[in-house]
Design an enzyme around this catalytic site. Structure first.
Site, PDB file in Angstrom:
ATOM      1  N   HIS A  17      40.668  14.714  75.373  1.00  0.00           N
ATOM      2  CA  HIS A  17      39.954  13.437  75.351  1.00  0.00           C
ATOM      3  C   HIS A  17      39.327  13.210  73.974  1.00  0.00           C
ATOM      4  O   HIS A  17      39.426  12.128  73.397  1.00  0.00           O
ATOM      5  CB  HIS A  17      38.883  13.469  76.447  1.00  0.00           C
ATOM      6  CG  HIS A  17      37.976  12.287  76.485  1.00  0.00           C
ATOM      7  ND1 HIS A  17      38.099  11.288  77.414  1.00  0.00           N
ATOM      8  CD2 HIS A  17      36.937  11.931  75.707  1.00  0.00           C
ATOM      9  CE1 HIS A  17      37.174  10.382  77.205  1.00  0.00           C
ATOM     10  NE2 HIS A  17      36.444  10.744  76.170  1.00  0.00           N
ATOM     11  N   GLU A  18      38.705  14.253  73.439  1.00  0.00           N
ATOM     12  CA  GLU A  18      38.066  14.112  72.130  1.00  0.00           C
ATOM     13  C   GLU A  18      39.101  13.908  71.019  1.00  0.00           C
ATOM     14  O   GLU A  18      38.888  13.124  70.094  1.00  0.00           O
ATOM     15  CB  GLU A  18      37.205  15.338  71.815  1.00  0.00           C
ATOM     16  CG  GLU A  18      36.062  15.565  72.782  1.00  0.00           C
ATOM     17  CD  GLU A  18      35.209  14.326  72.971  1.00  0.00           C
ATOM     18  OE1 GLU A  18      35.096  13.530  72.031  1.00  0.00           O
ATOM     19  OE2 GLU A  18      34.681  14.137  74.078  1.00  0.00           O
ATOM     20  N   HIS A  71      39.997  10.380  70.799  1.00  0.00           N
ATOM     21  CA  HIS A  71      39.049   9.554  70.029  1.00  0.00           C
ATOM     22  C   HIS A  71      39.373   9.659  68.540  1.00  0.00           C
ATOM     23  O   HIS A  71      39.321   8.670  67.815  1.00  0.00           O
ATOM     24  CB  HIS A  71      37.621  10.024  70.266  1.00  0.00           C
ATOM     25  CG  HIS A  71      37.023   9.518  71.543  1.00  0.00           C
ATOM     26  ND1 HIS A  71      37.097   8.205  71.922  1.00  0.00           N
ATOM     27  CD2 HIS A  71      36.344  10.149  72.525  1.00  0.00           C
ATOM     28  CE1 HIS A  71      36.484   8.054  73.081  1.00  0.00           C
ATOM     29  NE2 HIS A  71      36.025   9.219  73.481  1.00  0.00           N
ATOM     30  N   GLU A 114      36.934   4.719  76.272  1.00  0.00           N
ATOM     31  CA  GLU A 114      36.869   5.942  77.080  1.00  0.00           C
ATOM     32  C   GLU A 114      38.070   6.022  78.015  1.00  0.00           C
ATOM     33  O   GLU A 114      38.679   7.072  78.173  1.00  0.00           O
ATOM     34  CB  GLU A 114      35.574   5.993  77.891  1.00  0.00           C
ATOM     35  CG  GLU A 114      34.323   6.152  77.063  1.00  0.00           C
ATOM     36  CD  GLU A 114      34.337   7.385  76.183  1.00  0.00           C
ATOM     37  OE1 GLU A 114      34.860   8.428  76.601  1.00  0.00           O
ATOM     38  OE2 GLU A 114      33.846   7.296  75.036  1.00  0.00           O
TER      39      GLU A 114
END
Lengths: 640, 195
Positions: free
Chosen positions: A175-176, A179, A259
């Site tokens: 997930h990071e 980003h 997100e």
């Protein structure tokens, strides 16, 4: 979940939202322009309806354009300012949140899993491996920071490392990475900066209003001019704040969409939706709130909500956990598995720290001994000396050298210099309590049964310092506490122990920036008479048990130093405290005096014709302390 | 009017240049993706001897199993070296795939045998090595996955309009190939259980 389609949707949504945001900013600038024109109209007493039906009649075309450009420039300057102040590298964000960079060699088994996971995902994402920081927080959370691939860092809380299993950790890290890959940090920064430009309009109104309220007291009523200024201020205030409010709404919406995008991309990287879904469920069970004071500043960077927002879900930077899980696992029944409660290591550490506080006071005195200063490398290096050092290093066991290159190994080897086999059980207990990994390293080092290393301690320390310099301040303090426990185990500090501790702590503390270099102030020997007496007497007493012989030796040193006024200081008067105080005073000697004292030290050390290990180490410490060059015979040399 | 035409031509040329650069970048990403797989495979081959070294101390009675792993590892390592630079050679690829399968079989047999040695599993070094091995396995599969994602990206870009007008001109005439497993049918079959 079809992650490619969800990514496409999320990207489209953010695109529309960003367009909306930009339109909103333009509209706001237009409103400010109209407001200023209206204000001008009422100032020259023209009804607004008449004025706006044909404004060009009352104002020149050029003036309107100028005002518009002025407003735009105003907003732009505000945005630029914010952009520049916030665009510090990812590393600074991690440090601001209290993170420690993880280093593969000194990492614990759990931390290694984290580092491995980061590398795995970086392969899946096709991005170079970012630096990884660990936050000492109990909650489960993570963040990515940095404006481009090269400067990106990833931070993970200790709670996440401890509570999540490998697959869940992969989901969070993926997930990071998403980003980073999607440039969300940059997007968010741009929106924040623009918002600040708008906020500046409101702030200007507020400033005018505040200064007006002060002025009004002095000149109570002074015609209509004041009323227009108040109107202007209030107008700007309302426009600015209302604009900021709505802008923030859009921004929060963008952040939430990103997100979802990151969740979908995470699934693309890991191809394992359950991983990230289970991590989110665990967060529902535990929590994701961060304690760091700076946590609110970076709220948009986290994996899950790090701080609660004022307006609840409207301003939330993250979608509700429930909705996120539902998007990943559409058939989820809303049930969270039951997780067993464990005491986390952060809690345990806090309890331990309380206990340590009491013990610390006892140690305080020993620490004072190390309160000296200045730079490390002293003396000039000749070619033959370099060769000599090379030889010495080669003579060392390669196993020792390997250890000295690694922070954990270097700690173990250096601790072994202080190791006293008589206190084996106590010392191992200390290590067991403080740092289990260090214990393992230490025990395996001892079991290799090396030759006596103490003789080469100066060399060992100088080789180990490099690796120790990669410790964080907290890690260093921890190591220092263990080292002090090792020294203090027999309730006395020997000359060897003190000297060794000094040559370890001083360069490290200067490197870490927690020790300041004090100014030298004593320019003649007389000012340091008593201190030098203590030092020299002590050195001589260490070599002669007989008091009479010691006095004779002292007289010789006195002569060699051309310092007739010095008086012998009897054995029973010298205490540890007195020694430490003397050292602290001597440290402040100016170069000329320092050299004379150092000569005296060298002479006294050699007075019985041999130089012991302790004396050799002590000379090293004194050379560092007074910043005088070491004589060749002492340089990293094995003493007899 | 002339300026407008000139402007359009300039923009069009820039656009075509961007398409060409995009194709090159995406193609290179695929090559890099393939190199990544090789790197990770090598990493695994380097790890296995260490693992065996530690296991040997505890599993003296399982010599055969351990030797089989080493032999399979050497074979796989050799065939990877042979395949290097001949990734389009079908024979080399299939040999390599076979060697990889042999290695996977030997490894799984070893981990099965390991179950009988709790001290070995609790050994600090062994725990570290098995973490290393599992991260490497993950890396290999992620590298493969990334490779396929890059291929997908390239192929989609290449086939889309207006890029497809220029691919012939620039020499990007064929799609890149995704990695496929030789043993696909074997994977789909249900595992055999026998007592």
């Amino acid at each position: 979940m079809n992650f490619f389609e969800q990514q496409k949707k999320a990207r489209q949504h953010t695109f529309y939202l960003v367009v909306l945001f930009v339109l909103a900013v333009l509209a706001l600038i237009a409103i400010v322009l109209l407001f200023l024109m209206g204000l001008y109209a009422s100032a020259i007493h023209i009804p607004l309806v008449v004025f706006f039906s044909n404004p060009l009649k009352y104002m020149e075309n050029k003036t309107i354009v100028e005002i518009a450009l002025g407003v735009v420039a105003f907003v732009a300057i505000g945005s630029l300012y914010k952009y520049l102040t916030l665009s510090s590298g990812g590393k600074n964000v991690a440090l601001g949140l209290g993170g420690n960079q993880l280093n593969y060699n000194s990492a614990t088994a759990q931390e290694r899993v984290l580092l491995n996971v980061v590398e795995e995902i970086s392969i899946a994402a096709g991005i170079s491996v970012p630096a990884v920081y660990l936050l000492d927080e109990d909650s489960i959370n993570a963040f990515a920071a940095g404006l481009n691939f090269d400067d990106a860092v990833i931070g993970v809380t200790r709670g996440a490392v401890e509570k999540l299993d490998r697959n869940e950790l992969q989901g969070v890290i993926a997930h990071e990475f998403s980003h980073i890959f999607n440039g969300d940090m940059r997007l968010n920064l741009q929106l924040t900066a623009l918002l600040h430009g708008i906020l500046l309009i409101g702030l200007t109104g507020w400033t005018i209003l505040r200064s007006m309220s002060r002025v009004r007291i002095s000149s109570s009523k002074k015609g209509g001019g004041g009323a227009y200024i108040i109107l202007l201020a209030v107008g700007l205030l309302v426009i600015g704040y209302v604009g900021t409010f709505f802008g923030s709404l859009i921004k929060a919406n963008v952040s939430r969409k990103r997100e979802y995008l990151a969740d979908a991309t995470a699934v693309q990287y890991t191809r394992y939706p359950q991983g990230i879904a289970n991590a989110l469920k665990k967060i529902m069970h535990y929590n994701s709130k961060l304690q760091a004071p700076a946590a609110a500043t970076y709220s948009h960077l986290y994996f899950a909500e790090g701080v609660s927002s004022f307006f609840g879900s409207l301003m939330a930077t993250h979608p509700p956990l429930f909705d996120r899980i539902k998007k990943i696992e559409p058939y989820w029944d809303g049930e969270i598995p039951h997780y067993p409660e464990k005491k986390s290591s952060v809690q345990k550490k806090r309890e331990k720290e309380l206990k340590k506080e009491v013990e610390k006071e006892k140690k305080e005195r020993i620490i004072q001994g190390a309160m000296a200063t200045t730079m490390m490398h002293v003396g000039q290096v000749k070619e033959e000396e370099v060769e000599q050092v090379h030889k010495e290093i080669k003579a060392l066991d390669t196993k020792i050298l390997d250890r000295l290159n690694d922070p954990l190994g270097a700690q173990a080897v250096i601790l072994s210099l202080f190791y006293d086999a008589a206190y084996k059980k106590e010392l191992f207990d200390i290590l067991q309590k403080e740092n289990r990994y260090l214990l393992l390293e230490f025990a395996s080092f001892l079991s290799e049964s090396h030759t006596e290393l103490k003789k080469e301690s100066a060399l060992v320390v100088s080789l180990g310092l490099n690796a120790l310099k990669s410790l964080s301040i907290q890690q260093y303090q921890h190591f220092k506490a263990i080292m002090e426990a090792f020294i203090g185990i027999d309730n006395e500090v020997s000359l060897f122990e003190w000297s060794l501790q000094y040559i370890i702590e001083r360069p490290l503390e200067i490197h870490l920036g927690i020790r300041k270099v004090s100014k030298s102030s004593h320019s003649h020997l007389g000012a340091l008479k008593q201190e030098v007496e203590v030092l020299i007497s002590m050195l001589i007493q260490a070599q002669y048990d007989d008091e009479k012989k010691a006095q004779e030796a002292f007289a010789k040193v006195k002569k060699a130093m051309y310092a007739g006024a010095l008086q012998y200081c009897p054995r029973e008067q010298i205490t540890h405290d007195l020694f430490i105080k003397s050292i602290q005073a001597i440290e402040k000697a100016k170069p000329g005096v320092a050299e004379r004292i150092f000569e005296g030290v060298l002479y006294s050390v050699k007075i019985d014709g041999e130089i012991s290990v302790a004396e050799n180490t002590f000379v090293h410490a004194v050379a560092q302390l007074m910043q005088v060059p070491l004589p060749y015979e002492f340089k990293l040399e094995k003493s007899a | 009017m002339g300026y407008v035409v000139l402007g359009i031509i300039v923009v069009a040329v820039l656009y075509v240049v961007a398409i060409y650069n995009g194709l090159v970048a995406k193609k290179n990403q695929i090559d890099n993706g393939f190199a990544q797989i090789e790197v990770q495979l090598k990493r695994r081959y380097d790890l296995i001897p260490n693992l065996i070294e530690v296991a040997k101390k505890y599993m003296a009675h399982e010599r055969e199993t351990l030797e089989a792993v080493i032999a399979a590892r050497n074979e796989a390592s050799n065939s990877l070296a042979q395949m290097k630079g001949h990734s389009d050679d079908a024979k080399a690829v299939s040999e390599f795939n076979q060697a990889e399968q042999g290695l996977a079989g030997a490894m799984s047999k070893m981990s099965f045998v390991m179950e009988a040695y709790p001290e070995l599993k609790a050994n600090e070094n062994m725990m570290q090595l098995s973490e290393e091995l599992s991260t490497t396995e993950n890396r290999i599969s992620y590298a493969r996955q990334a490779y396929n994602d890059f291929v997908l990206d390239f192929n989609t870009y290449r086939q889309s309009f207006p890029q497809n007008l220029f691919t012939g001109l620039f020499g990007f005439t064929s799609d890149a190939k995704m990695l496929e497993f030789e043993d696909s049918p074997a994977m789909q079959a249900a595992p055999k259980v026998s007592f």
